[in-house]
Design a protein around this motif. Structure first.
Motif, PDB file in Angstrom:
ATOM      1  N   GLU A  47      30.482  50.285  41.506  1.00  0.00           N
ATOM      2  CA  GLU A  47      31.528  51.183  42.006  1.00  0.00           C
ATOM      3  C   GLU A  47      32.430  50.420  42.964  1.00  0.00           C
ATOM      4  O   GLU A  47      31.963  49.596  43.760  1.00  0.00           O
ATOM      5  CB  GLU A  47      30.903  52.392  42.707  1.00  0.00           C
ATOM      6  N   LEU A  48      33.719  50.721  42.891  1.00  0.00           N
ATOM      7  CA  LEU A  48      34.695  50.074  43.756  1.00  0.00           C
ATOM      8  C   LEU A  48      34.889  50.895  45.031  1.00  0.00           C
ATOM      9  O   LEU A  48      34.717  52.116  45.033  1.00  0.00           O
ATOM     10  CB  LEU A  48      36.024  49.917  43.022  1.00  0.00           C
ATOM     11  N   ASN A  49      35.265  50.226  46.104  1.00  0.00           N
ATOM     12  CA  ASN A  49      35.452  50.923  47.375  1.00  0.00           C
ATOM     13  C   ASN A  49      36.584  51.939  47.298  1.00  0.00           C
ATOM     14  O   ASN A  49      36.505  53.029  47.865  1.00  0.00           O
ATOM     15  CB  ASN A  49      35.732  49.917  48.492  1.00  0.00           C
ATOM     16  N   ASN A  50      37.635  51.575  46.564  1.00  0.00           N
ATOM     17  CA  ASN A  50      38.796  52.452  46.396  1.00  0.00           C
ATOM     18  C   ASN A  50      39.296  52.327  44.968  1.00  0.00           C
ATOM     19  O   ASN A  50      39.146  51.266  44.340  1.00  0.00           O
ATOM     20  CB  ASN A  50      39.932  52.069  47.366  1.00  0.00           C
ATOM     21  N   PRO A  51      39.897  53.392  44.422  1.00  0.00           N
ATOM     22  CA  PRO A  51      40.512  53.272  43.092  1.00  0.00           C
ATOM     23  C   PRO A  51      41.563  52.166  43.106  1.00  0.00           C
ATOM     24  O   PRO A  51      42.357  52.064  44.063  1.00  0.00           O
ATOM     25  CB  PRO A  51      41.151  54.651  42.875  1.00  0.00           C
ATOM     26  N   THR A  52      41.589  51.328  42.080  1.00  0.00           N
ATOM     27  CA  THR A  52      42.494  50.183  42.099  1.00  0.00           C
ATOM     28  C   THR A  52      42.922  49.789  40.695  1.00  0.00           C
ATOM     29  O   THR A  52      42.262  50.137  39.705  1.00  0.00           O
ATOM     30  CB  THR A  52      41.826  48.974  42.782  1.00  0.00           C
ATOM     31  N   ASP A  53      44.029  49.055  40.618  1.00  0.00           N
ATOM     32  CA  ASP A  53      44.446  48.395  39.382  1.00  0.00           C
ATOM     33  C   ASP A  53      44.719  46.917  39.652  1.00  0.00           C
ATOM     34  O   ASP A  53      45.312  46.227  38.834  1.00  0.00           O
ATOM     35  CB  ASP A  53      45.687  49.073  38.788  1.00  0.00           C
ATOM     36  N   ASP A  54      44.284  46.445  40.822  1.00  0.00           N
ATOM     37  CA  ASP A  54      44.522  45.065  41.240  1.00  0.00           C
ATOM     38  C   ASP A  54      43.572  44.132  40.489  1.00  0.00           C
ATOM     39  O   ASP A  54      42.345  44.264  40.567  1.00  0.00           O
ATOM     40  CB  ASP A  54      44.300  44.944  42.750  1.00  0.00           C
ATOM     41  N   SER A  55      44.136  43.178  39.766  1.00  0.00           N
ATOM     42  CA  SER A  55      43.320  42.236  38.982  1.00  0.00           C
ATOM     43  C   SER A  55      42.329  41.488  39.852  1.00  0.00           C
ATOM     44  O   SER A  55      41.193  41.209  39.442  1.00  0.00           O
ATOM     45  CB  SER A  55      44.222  41.244  38.251  1.00  0.00           C
ATOM     46  N   ARG A  56      42.730  41.164  41.083  1.00  0.00           N
ATOM     47  CA  ARG A  56      41.843  40.392  41.969  1.00  0.00           C
ATOM     48  C   ARG A  56      40.581  41.163  42.308  1.00  0.00           C
ATOM     49  O   ARG A  56      39.476  40.621  42.282  1.00  0.00           O
ATOM     50  CB  ARG A  56      42.605  40.021  43.247  1.00  0.00           C
ATOM     51  N   GLU A  57      40.742  42.453  42.609  1.00  0.00           N
ATOM     52  CA  GLU A  57      39.580  43.273  42.968  1.00  0.00           C
ATOM     53  C   GLU A  57      38.695  43.515  41.751  1.00  0.00           C
ATOM     54  O   GLU A  57      37.458  43.500  41.858  1.00  0.00           O
ATOM     55  CB  GLU A  57      40.062  44.597  43.555  1.00  0.00           C
ATOM     56  N   SER A  72      45.977  49.727  55.522  1.00  0.00           N
ATOM     57  CA  SER A  72      45.518  49.814  54.140  1.00  0.00           C
ATOM     58  C   SER A  72      46.653  50.252  53.228  1.00  0.00           C
ATOM     59  O   SER A  72      46.740  49.816  52.085  1.00  0.00           O
ATOM     60  CB  SER A  72      44.341  50.790  54.034  1.00  0.00           C
ATOM     61  N   ASP A  73      47.543  51.112  53.714  1.00  0.00           N
ATOM     62  CA  ASP A  73      48.711  51.505  52.925  1.00  0.00           C
ATOM     63  C   ASP A  73      49.617  50.301  52.673  1.00  0.00           C
ATOM     64  O   ASP A  73      50.137  50.114  51.577  1.00  0.00           O
ATOM     65  CB  ASP A  73      49.496  52.597  53.643  1.00  0.00           C
ATOM     66  N   ALA A  74      49.790  49.478  53.697  1.00  0.00           N
ATOM     67  CA  ALA A  74      50.626  48.287  53.542  1.00  0.00           C
ATOM     68  C   ALA A  74      50.000  47.313  52.558  1.00  0.00           C
ATOM     69  O   ALA A  74      50.690  46.708  51.723  1.00  0.00           O
ATOM     70  CB  ALA A  74      50.835  47.614  54.897  1.00  0.00           C
ATOM     71  N   GLU A  75      48.690  47.161  52.621  1.00  0.00           N
ATOM     72  CA  GLU A  75      48.003  46.271  51.686  1.00  0.00           C
ATOM     73  C   GLU A  75      48.143  46.784  50.252  1.00  0.00           C
ATOM     74  O   GLU A  75      48.324  46.006  49.318  1.00  0.00           O
ATOM     75  CB  GLU A  75      46.527  46.176  52.059  1.00  0.00           C
ATOM     76  N   ARG A  76      48.071  48.113  50.113  1.00  0.00           N
ATOM     77  CA  ARG A  76      48.199  48.700  48.784  1.00  0.00           C
ATOM     78  C   ARG A  76      49.602  48.446  48.222  1.00  0.00           C
ATOM     79  O   ARG A  76      49.761  48.136  47.034  1.00  0.00           O
ATOM     80  CB  ARG A  76      47.902  50.203  48.854  1.00  0.00           C
ATOM     81  N   GLN A  77      50.601  48.550  49.054  1.00  0.00           N
ATOM     82  CA  GLN A  77      51.973  48.288  48.600  1.00  0.00           C
ATOM     83  C   GLN A  77      52.163  46.833  48.210  1.00  0.00           C
ATOM     84  O   GLN A  77      52.818  46.527  47.210  1.00  0.00           O
ATOM     85  CB  GLN A  77      52.961  48.689  49.702  1.00  0.00           C
ATOM     86  N   ARG A  78      51.563  45.927  48.994  1.00  0.00           N
ATOM     87  CA  ARG A  78      51.661  44.501  48.647  1.00  0.00           C
ATOM     88  C   ARG A  78      50.954  44.224  47.322  1.00  0.00           C
ATOM     89  O   ARG A  78      51.430  43.430  46.501  1.00  0.00           O
ATOM     90  CB  ARG A  78      51.058  43.648  49.760  1.00  0.00           C
ATOM     91  N   SER A  79      49.819  44.890  47.118  1.00  0.00           N
ATOM     92  CA  SER A  79      49.090  44.715  45.864  1.00  0.00           C
ATOM     93  C   SER A  79      49.937  45.173  44.681  1.00  0.00           C
ATOM     94  O   SER A  79      50.011  44.481  43.654  1.00  0.00           O
ATOM     95  CB  SER A  79      47.779  45.503  45.909  1.00  0.00           C
ATOM     96  N   GLU A  80      50.577  46.321  44.817  1.00  0.00           N
ATOM     97  CA  GLU A  80      51.409  46.843  43.733  1.00  0.00           C
ATOM     98  C   GLU A  80      52.556  45.887  43.418  1.00  0.00           C
ATOM     99  O   GLU A  80      52.864  45.634  42.245  1.00  0.00           O
ATOM    100  CB  GLU A  80      51.953  48.221  44.112  1.00  0.00           C
TER     101      GLU A  80
END
Length: 425
Positions: free
Chosen positions: A310-320, A365-373
């Motif tokens: 299970e992932l800590n948060n829902p994601t589509d980031d290839s790295r995670e 975490s919001d900023a990190e999510r935006q950078r990931s996108e």
């Protein structure tokens, strides 16, 4: 009226596109790892070769030059398919891709007297702009369009185009010649059950009471009956529906117990799954990884493990997703086992924007999510423009065991600069 456009012997046609000397000669395309024949030219069929024939059965004929076999070149086939669809979209009222070699085409707005001429012109344009021969079937419903398409290929008099107008006597004649097994959506077992009821042809099925067919069989077969009766009852979902699970898996080119090579394969599969996830605008909450040994090699120790993380948060980031997959692999891999297959499945998929966020989330975490996108968006854009794998996580080793066997693959002429065909004056 709707049309189904089917590329004739598509994989073979793509190979012949850059090797015109093979026109009129027996040609086939093999499955992954050059296992069996999955695409055949008419000339190869005439020699008695059937779909699924193991490639090694034809080794002597290949050596004598009697037939030509190619390894699968899906990168080339996919690009040519996109080009065919672009032509269809430009000269029609809209398209709905059905498979790599088939596409529904909307003919709304064309007067009945113009349909056949327009279909023939469309066929000519596809051939002119892409080099791929196609067959076109046009009818009031999708099931009848499939019938018309099959007739356009099998009956020489149609010349690649068959139009079945509403209430046409020609429709009755074709349906009377069509066996049940040739009707779209009617499988072998279902055809046997219907045959026991005295329903042996497509015309027999058309004359059944749709509601009674639904009661005795299914709503799916009821829709088929309605479609044969020229009542539209089947709507395609299209190719862009969101999948609830996404899996990428492939057999290795040869058995291996090398952990580094298997790690590379899982990393590649995880990246590809993440790309598919982003393409449909979704996120995943869990990653499954599995490994398989060869069940036919009873002389080798068997091991078929799988595990979900299970992932800590829902994601589509290839790295995670890659990091999670590699973490699972570390627990699964047994050093004394020789594996033939591995894969990654993304699970618990949700639509982007509907995911449940953590109550402890912060602005950071919001900023990190935006950078990931943004990063994933740039990565996908570069790979789309410059070719898959231009930007990726990790560099695969040349000659690793997990690479597919493709000893007879033709160059990827249209997607790789280093493989572009030369022009000799």
């Amino acid at each position: 009226m709707i049309a189904i456009v089917d590329c004739n012997s598509f994989y073979v046609s793509c190979e012949r596109l850059f090797k015109p000397h093979l026109n009129g000669k027996p040609v086939g395309v093999m499955s992954n790892n050059d296992g069996c024949v999955i695409a055949l030219s008419n000339e190869l069929k005439a020699l008695g070769v059937k779909m699924g024939t193991p490639a090694h059965y034809l080794k002597e004929q290949v050596a004598r030059g009697e037939i030509t076999l190619f390894s699968s070149n899906y990168e080339l086939y996919g690009d040519i398919s996109t080009r065919v669809q672009a032509v269809l979209e430009e000269f029609s009222a809209g398209i709905d891709p059905y498979s790599i070699d088939e596409c529904w085409v909307n003919f709304d707005g064309f007067a009945p007297g113009q349909l056949e001429d327009h279909a023939r012109e469309l066929r000519r344009q596809v051939k002119q702009y892409t080099g791929i021969p196609v067959s076109i079937g046009v009818a009031p419903t999708r099931t009848l369009a499939k019938v018309a398409n099959r007739a356009s290929k099998k009956i020489e008099g149609f010349g690649g185009v068959c139009v079945l107008y509403p209430d046409s006597p020609q429709t009755k004649g074709l349906l009377q010649r069509f066996e049940l097994g040739d009707v779209w959506g009617v499988g072998r077992r279902l055809a046997e059950k219907l045959g026991n009821m005295g329903i042996n042809t497509a015309w027999d099925l058309r004359n059944q009471n749709a509601k009674e067919i639904r009661r005795r069989f299914s709503v799916t077969l009821e829709r088929t009956v309605l479609e044969l009766q020229e009542t539209p009852a089947i709507e395609m979902i299209g190719m862009d529906f969101a999948r609830e699970r996404i899996m990428t898996s492939r057999s290795f080119g040869r058995l291996t117990n090398d952990k580094g090579e298997i790690r590379e394969a899982i990393r590649q599969h995880a990246q590809r799954s993440a790309e598919k996830l982003r393409k449909q605008g979704s996120l995943c909450r869990a990653v499954l990884v599995f490994l398989r040994t060869n069940p036919h090699r009873q002389d080798l120790a068997q091991h078929n493990p799988s595990m979900i993380i299970e992932l800590n948060n829902p994601t589509d980031d290839s790295r995670e997703i890659v990091a999670a997959a590699i973490q699972v692999l570390e627990r699964l891999h047994a050093p004394n086992k020789r594996y033939m297959n591995g894969g990654v499945m993304l699970m618990d998929i949700c639509e982007r924007g509907t995911e449940q966020l953590s109550l402890l989330g912060t602005q950071q975490s919001d900023a990190e999510r935006q950078r990931s996108e943004k990063l994933m968006g740039v990565m996908d854009e570069l790979n789309q423009k410059m070719g898959r794998g231009t930007v990726r996580i990790g560099t695969p080793s040349a000659g690793a065991a997990w690479h597919l066997r493709c000893a007879h693959r033709s160059p990827r002429y249209t997607t790789r600069w280093e493989e572009i065909p030369p022009v000799r004056l």
